[in-house]
Design an enzyme around this catalytic site. Structure first.
Site, short mmCIF file in Angstrom:
data_model
loop_
_atom_site.label_atom_id
_atom_site.label_comp_id
_atom_site.label_asym_id
_atom_site.label_seq_id
_atom_site.Cartn_x
_atom_site.Cartn_y
_atom_site.Cartn_z
N THR A 151 0.87 -1.47 0.00
CA THR A 151 -0.01 0.01 -0.06
C THR A 151 0.81 1.13 -0.13
O THR A 151 0.61 2.22 -0.85
CB THR A 151 -0.91 0.09 1.28
OG1 THR A 151 -1.68 -1.08 1.20
CG2 THR A 151 -1.71 1.13 1.17
N TYR B 56 -2.43 -10.29 4.41
CA TYR B 56 -2.32 -8.91 4.95
C TYR B 56 -3.88 -8.39 5.32
O TYR B 56 -4.56 -8.37 4.23
CB TYR B 56 -1.67 -7.92 3.94
CG TYR B 56 -1.88 -6.41 4.06
CD1 TYR B 56 -1.89 -5.88 5.53
CD2 TYR B 56 -1.53 -5.61 3.10
CE1 TYR B 56 -1.83 -4.65 5.78
CE2 TYR B 56 -1.53 -3.92 3.28
CZ TYR B 56 -1.67 -3.83 4.73
OH TYR B 56 -1.80 -2.54 4.98
N LYS C 47 0.23 -10.06 8.39
CA LYS C 47 0.40 -8.61 8.78
C LYS C 47 -0.94 -8.15 9.21
O LYS C 47 -1.83 -8.04 8.35
CB LYS C 47 0.70 -7.79 7.55
CG LYS C 47 0.97 -6.39 7.85
CD LYS C 47 1.31 -5.48 6.67
CE LYS C 47 1.37 -4.19 6.82
NZ LYS C 47 1.77 -3.17 5.67
N ILE D 280 5.63 -4.57 10.00
CA ILE D 280 5.82 -4.00 8.71
C ILE D 280 5.61 -2.52 8.50
O ILE D 280 4.26 -2.29 8.98
CB ILE D 280 4.80 -4.81 7.64
CG1 ILE D 280 5.45 -6.30 7.49
CG2 ILE D 280 5.28 -4.00 6.24
CD1 ILE D 280 4.65 -6.97 6.65
#
Length: 294
Positions: free
Chosen positions: A47, A136, A164, A206
């Protein structure tokens, strides 16, 4: 124990542009700075890397550049997200072919699949490509939240190795640790709460902030992972305003502004994003000074 290759601070790298085009030299500089700063790994084309406005060719090129520049000095988890299972499989095949150590795959956005649809999506990826995959989960962006029960089902598959977690819910790492086992990698996707996430059994973060302050983020996470929570809290107090400032405007605008102030890349973003708002810039600069990176 969780795979040590995927623990610590992994930087969610920005993708620098110059006059609208991919700035390959600038990207290489950013990767070198991250490695020199001591981060534990790199995550291109997520992103923060503005993957939504990259062409397929640019997406693949950024992944290749990251792996080429890192040269094995830090593991690379390539962003391979999408809302079409077939397209994600193609990204995974490319990531594996060029030598990525793993792949980060966001839950499919906009089409909002059911929990069964999410399970089948990741199960298909698991079957299609032999590469370690991290789920994610970022419901605030995707409109879908993968439930802990679904994650636990996926954790039984050999190539689904971790998550994540950008929900900010501190009960989730504890529950996933119990449901998914100690080998399942739990990475925070939320810088302000990453210290708490590790205290609840997570294995790292992250990070967006580490784009700007890699050394400080790496030192803090090393302390947290070593259960030196007093030391980690010391660095948390110096980073917290920067964590928050980098999201006072649409990301990664403030992060690119900060990097431009450090002479590392242009502040350019691609439409529909806009560069960091004038009103936000002084707050970013103040936070950078507080973190010791201005």
């Amino acid at each position: 124990m969780a795979n040590q290759l995927f623990t610590g601070v992994f930087t969610a790298l920005v993708t620098p542009f110059q006059d609208g085009a991919l700035d390959e030299d600038g990207f290489r500089r950013l990767v070198e700075r991250q490695i020199e700063g001591g981060v534990h790994g790199l995550v291109p084309v997520g992103t923060t890397g503005e993957t939504a406005t990259l062409t397929v060719e640019e997406h693949r090129r950024v992944t290749e550049l990251c792996i080429e520049t890192a040269r094995g000095r830090a593991p690379v988890i390539a962003g391979c997200g999408g809302n079409s299972t077939a397209e994600v499989i193609e990204l995974l095949r490319h990531a594996k072919a060029v030598g990525a150590d793993g792949a980060l795959v966001v839950t499919p956005y906009y089409n909002r699949p059911s929990q069964e649809g999410l399970y089948r999506h990741y199960a298909a990826l698991n079957e299609a490509v032999q590469i370690p995959i991290l789920i994610y989960n970022v419901p605030s962006r995707t409109g879908v939240d993968i439930a802990n029960d679904t994650v636990a089902r996926l954790a039984r598959l050999p190539n689904i190795v971790g998550i994540k977690d950008a929900t900010g819910d501190m009960s989730r790492p504890s529950l996933m640790r119990l449901d998914c086992g100690e080998d399942f990698i739990l990475l925070s996707g939320d810088d302000p709460s990453a210290l708490a996430y590790v205290a609840h059994g997570g294995h790292g973060v992250i990070s967006v902030t580490s784009n700007v302050a890699p050394e400080v983020c790496a030192v803090q996470m090393k302390a947290a992972m070593g259960a030196d929570f007093a030391g980690a809290l010391y660095w948390q107090d110096r980073l917290i305003r920067l964590h928050k400032a980098l999201f006072l405007d649409a990301s990664p605008g403030p992060t690119k502004f900060a990097l431009a102030q450090l002479g590392l890349c242009s502040p350019e973003v691609r439409l529909p994003l806009a560069e960091c708002a004038e009103a936000v810039r002084p707050k970013v600069l103040d936070a950078m000074r507080e973190a010791g990176v201005a």
